[in-house]
Design a protein around this motif. Structure first.
Motif, mmCIF file in Angstrom:
data_model
loop_
_atom_site.group_PDB
_atom_site.id
_atom_site.type_symbol
_atom_site.label_atom_id
_atom_site.label_comp_id
_atom_site.label_asym_id
_atom_site.label_seq_id
_atom_site.Cartn_x
_atom_site.Cartn_y
_atom_site.Cartn_z
ATOM 1 N N ILE A 193 54.503 31.492 25.135
ATOM 2 C CA ILE A 193 53.982 32.677 24.653
ATOM 3 C C ILE A 193 55.103 33.311 23.649
ATOM 4 C CG2 ILE A 193 52.979 34.966 25.046
ATOM 5 C CD1 ILE A 193 51.521 33.695 27.557
ATOM 6 N N GLY A 194 56.241 33.572 24.122
ATOM 7 C CA GLY A 194 57.623 34.004 23.483
ATOM 8 C C GLY A 194 57.854 33.536 22.358
ATOM 9 N N GLN A 195 57.753 32.044 22.131
ATOM 10 C CA GLN A 195 57.896 31.409 20.919
ATOM 11 C C GLN A 195 56.843 31.750 19.945
ATOM 12 O OE1 GLN A 195 59.938 28.000 20.735
ATOM 13 N NE2 GLN A 195 61.331 29.319 21.719
ATOM 14 N N GLU A 196 55.768 31.621 20.395
ATOM 15 C CA GLU A 196 54.598 31.593 19.483
ATOM 16 C C GLU A 196 54.310 33.165 18.891
ATOM 17 O OE1 GLU A 196 52.847 28.934 17.991
ATOM 18 O OE2 GLU A 196 54.106 27.563 19.228
ATOM 19 N N GLN A 197 54.721 33.974 19.774
ATOM 20 C CA GLN A 197 54.508 35.640 19.598
ATOM 21 C C GLN A 197 53.003 35.809 18.851
ATOM 22 O OE1 GLN A 197 56.832 38.132 19.472
ATOM 23 N NE2 GLN A 197 57.967 36.681 20.713
ATOM 24 N N PRO A 198 52.033 35.621 19.590
ATOM 25 C CA PRO A 198 50.624 35.930 19.253
ATOM 26 C C PRO A 198 50.476 37.394 19.306
ATOM 27 C CG PRO A 198 50.668 35.003 21.492
ATOM 28 C CD PRO A 198 51.979 34.865 20.879
ATOM 29 N N LYS A 199 50.006 38.019 18.308
ATOM 30 C CA LYS A 199 50.187 39.277 18.302
ATOM 31 C C LYS A 199 48.885 39.723 18.965
ATOM 32 C CE LYS A 199 52.201 40.731 13.839
ATOM 33 N NZ LYS A 199 53.133 39.523 13.727
ATOM 34 N N ASN A 200 48.004 39.005 19.114
ATOM 35 C CA ASN A 200 46.655 39.804 19.666
ATOM 36 C C ASN A 200 46.649 39.154 21.062
ATOM 37 O OD1 ASN A 200 46.691 36.863 19.073
ATOM 38 N ND2 ASN A 200 44.572 36.720 18.305
ATOM 39 N N LEU A 201 47.486 38.790 21.774
ATOM 40 C CA LEU A 201 47.444 38.146 23.221
ATOM 41 C C LEU A 201 47.680 39.098 24.133
ATOM 42 C CD1 LEU A 201 46.821 35.759 25.392
ATOM 43 C CD2 LEU A 201 49.278 35.131 25.048
ATOM 44 N N ILE A 202 47.061 39.696 25.205
ATOM 45 C CA ILE A 202 47.409 40.559 26.253
ATOM 46 C C ILE A 202 47.310 39.673 27.381
ATOM 47 C CG2 ILE A 202 46.904 42.673 27.550
ATOM 48 C CD1 ILE A 202 45.299 43.696 24.963
ATOM 49 N N PRO A 257 52.674 39.950 21.624
ATOM 50 C CA PRO A 257 51.938 39.889 22.598
ATOM 51 C C PRO A 257 52.607 40.916 23.765
ATOM 52 C CG PRO A 257 53.683 38.291 22.041
ATOM 53 C CD PRO A 257 53.564 39.152 21.013
ATOM 54 N N TRP A 258 51.447 41.185 24.693
ATOM 55 C CA TRP A 258 51.872 41.901 25.926
ATOM 56 C C TRP A 258 51.700 41.258 27.075
ATOM 57 C CZ3 TRP A 258 52.217 47.516 25.851
ATOM 58 C CH2 TRP A 258 52.289 48.137 24.420
ATOM 59 N N PHE A 259 52.670 41.702 27.985
ATOM 60 C CA PHE A 259 52.786 41.058 29.261
ATOM 61 C C PHE A 259 52.620 42.063 30.383
ATOM 62 C CE2 PHE A 259 54.499 39.046 33.076
ATOM 63 C CZ PHE A 259 54.043 37.557 32.888
ATOM 64 N N ILE A 260 51.638 42.519 31.207
ATOM 65 C CA ILE A 260 51.575 43.708 32.060
ATOM 66 C C ILE A 260 51.415 43.004 33.614
ATOM 67 C CG2 ILE A 260 50.369 45.577 32.692
ATOM 68 C CD1 ILE A 260 49.114 45.333 29.710
ATOM 69 N N VAL A 261 52.462 43.237 34.158
ATOM 70 C CA VAL A 261 52.389 42.824 35.599
ATOM 71 C C VAL A 261 51.756 44.106 36.554
ATOM 72 C CG1 VAL A 261 53.560 42.313 37.826
ATOM 73 C CG2 VAL A 261 54.557 41.345 35.601
ATOM 74 N N ALA A 262 50.554 43.601 36.918
ATOM 75 C CA ALA A 262 49.766 44.766 37.910
ATOM 76 C C ALA A 262 49.779 44.388 39.377
ATOM 77 C CB ALA A 262 48.402 44.995 37.470
ATOM 78 N N LYS A 263 50.547 45.359 40.095
ATOM 79 C CA LYS A 263 50.802 45.176 41.572
ATOM 80 C C LYS A 263 49.363 45.465 42.103
ATOM 81 C CE LYS A 263 55.315 43.786 42.266
ATOM 82 N NZ LYS A 263 55.635 42.316 42.581
ATOM 83 N N ILE A 264 48.767 44.522 42.939
ATOM 84 C CA ILE A 264 47.599 44.897 43.780
ATOM 85 C C ILE A 264 47.782 44.421 45.236
ATOM 86 C CG2 ILE A 264 46.066 44.328 41.502
ATOM 87 C CD1 ILE A 264 45.514 41.723 43.046
ATOM 88 N N GLU A 265 46.717 45.266 45.738
ATOM 89 C CA GLU A 265 46.662 44.988 47.154
ATOM 90 C C GLU A 265 45.168 44.341 47.318
ATOM 91 O OE1 GLU A 265 46.832 48.860 49.269
ATOM 92 O OE2 GLU A 265 48.643 49.006 48.187
ATOM 93 N N GLU A 266 45.204 43.333 48.275
ATOM 94 C CA GLU A 266 44.033 42.540 48.518
ATOM 95 C C GLU A 266 42.970 43.323 49.342
ATOM 96 O OE1 GLU A 266 42.426 40.040 47.338
ATOM 97 O OE2 GLU A 266 44.112 39.199 46.221
ATOM 98 N N GLU A 267 41.771 43.006 48.946
ATOM 99 C CA GLU A 267 40.651 43.710 49.771
ATOM 100 C C GLU A 267 39.570 42.345 50.244
ATOM 101 O OE1 GLU A 267 38.554 46.679 47.901
ATOM 102 O OE2 GLU A 267 38.638 45.718 45.909
ATOM 103 N N GLU A 268 38.903 42.692 50.971
ATOM 104 C CA GLU A 268 37.939 41.432 51.260
ATOM 105 C C GLU A 268 37.231 40.987 49.869
ATOM 106 O OE1 GLU A 268 35.599 40.568 54.339
ATOM 107 O OE2 GLU A 268 37.740 40.945 54.976
ATOM 108 N N TYR A 269 37.486 39.394 49.991
ATOM 109 C CA TYR A 269 36.634 38.923 48.881
ATOM 110 C C TYR A 269 35.295 39.031 48.729
ATOM 111 C CZ TYR A 269 41.342 36.133 48.439
ATOM 112 O OH TYR A 269 42.594 35.868 48.374
ATOM 113 N N LEU A 270 34.926 39.247 47.506
ATOM 114 C CA LEU A 270 33.382 39.090 47.142
ATOM 115 C C LEU A 270 32.688 37.894 47.195
ATOM 116 C CD1 LEU A 270 33.455 41.756 44.329
ATOM 117 C CD2 LEU A 270 32.761 42.195 46.566
ATOM 118 N N PRO A 271 31.481 37.765 47.267
ATOM 119 C CA PRO A 271 30.885 36.420 47.312
ATOM 120 C C PRO A 271 31.138 35.495 46.137
ATOM 121 C CG PRO A 271 29.043 38.013 47.739
ATOM 122 C CD PRO A 271 30.331 38.645 47.475
#
Ligand SMILES: Cc1ncc(C[n+]2csc(CCOP(=O)(O)OP(=O)(O)O)c2C)c(N)n1
Ligand SMILES: [Mg+2]
Length: 190
Positions: A83-92, A151-165
């Motif tokens: 991704i860093g090499q290709e630099q796609p402007k439209n990738l998040i 390109p954008w690279f966003i790390v979102a820290k999350i907490e797990e909850e019960e899995y849905l079906p």
């Protein structure tokens, strides 16, 4: 922050932009958050979510959103370099970072032991990166990513909850539905 509410937030900011989802709970929760023809659910193909999204971003002008997972991305970190090499402007790329391989038994991943995927992205020349812990911060940075080139690279820290079906998705149907959604749309030739 929980992945389901964060996924709903992201979907609420989209029109027809494709979303590629990591295997397992990320795919299931995308379906529960709001099924769309442009949702590309994955199954089994661990590590290939952002690779698929990169290919799409290089093929169409629309923004493409990858909802990846820390464990999967750690297994295929070369994608970040490409991704860093290709630099796609439209990738998040959004990484749901629960610091574990959740689906296979909640084993702690490298990000739970200090590996920082945002720093990896920076080192790979991805120009716009962020790490967020709250829904409000994700909202703000995702809005910015939708308005501005990546390109954008966003790390979102999350907490797990019960899995849905499990979501009722067959890979063949996903591919058919996703491809059919582009019929009639002019795409740039390569
Ligand atoms: C090549 C390969 N190795 C292992 C697996 C088994 N597997 C499925 S999901 C998963 C964990 C994925 O972790 P992450 O991307 O962090 O997502 P989470 O489950 O935490 O949401 C593993 C190891 C697989 N599907 N493919
Ligand atoms: Mg994980």
């Amino acid at each position: 922050m929980h992945r389901l509410e964060a996924t709903k937030l992201i979907i609420s900011q989209l029109g027809d932009e494709p979303v590629v989802a990591n295997l397992g709970p990320t795919t299931d929760e995308l379906w529960h958050a709001g099924h769309r023809d442009r949702n590309f659910y994955t199954f089994g193909s661990m590590g290939l979510c952002s690779s698929n999204a990169l290919g799409m971003a290089l093929s169409i002008p629309d923004k493409v959103i990858s909802l990846d997972g820390d464990g999967s991305l750690l297994m295929n970190m070369g994608t970040i370099a490409t991704i860093g090499q290709e630099q796609p402007k439209n990738l998040i790329v959004v990484v749901w970072d629960n610091e574990e391989w959740g689906q296979t038994g909640h084993q702690t991943s490298h990000t739970g032991r200090g590996t920082d995927l945002e720093q990896v992205a920076k080192a790979c020349n991805i120009p716009h990166t962020a790490s967020v812990n709250t829904l409000e911060d994700l909202d703000q940075v995702f809005q910015e990513a939708m308005k501005n080139d990546g390109p954008w690279f966003i790390v979102a820290k999350i907490e797990e909850e019960e899995y849905l079906p499990l979501s009722p998705n067959e890979p063949e149907m996903t591919l058919y539905r996703f491809r059919t959604s582009f019929v009639g749309q002019e795409l740039p030739s390569h």
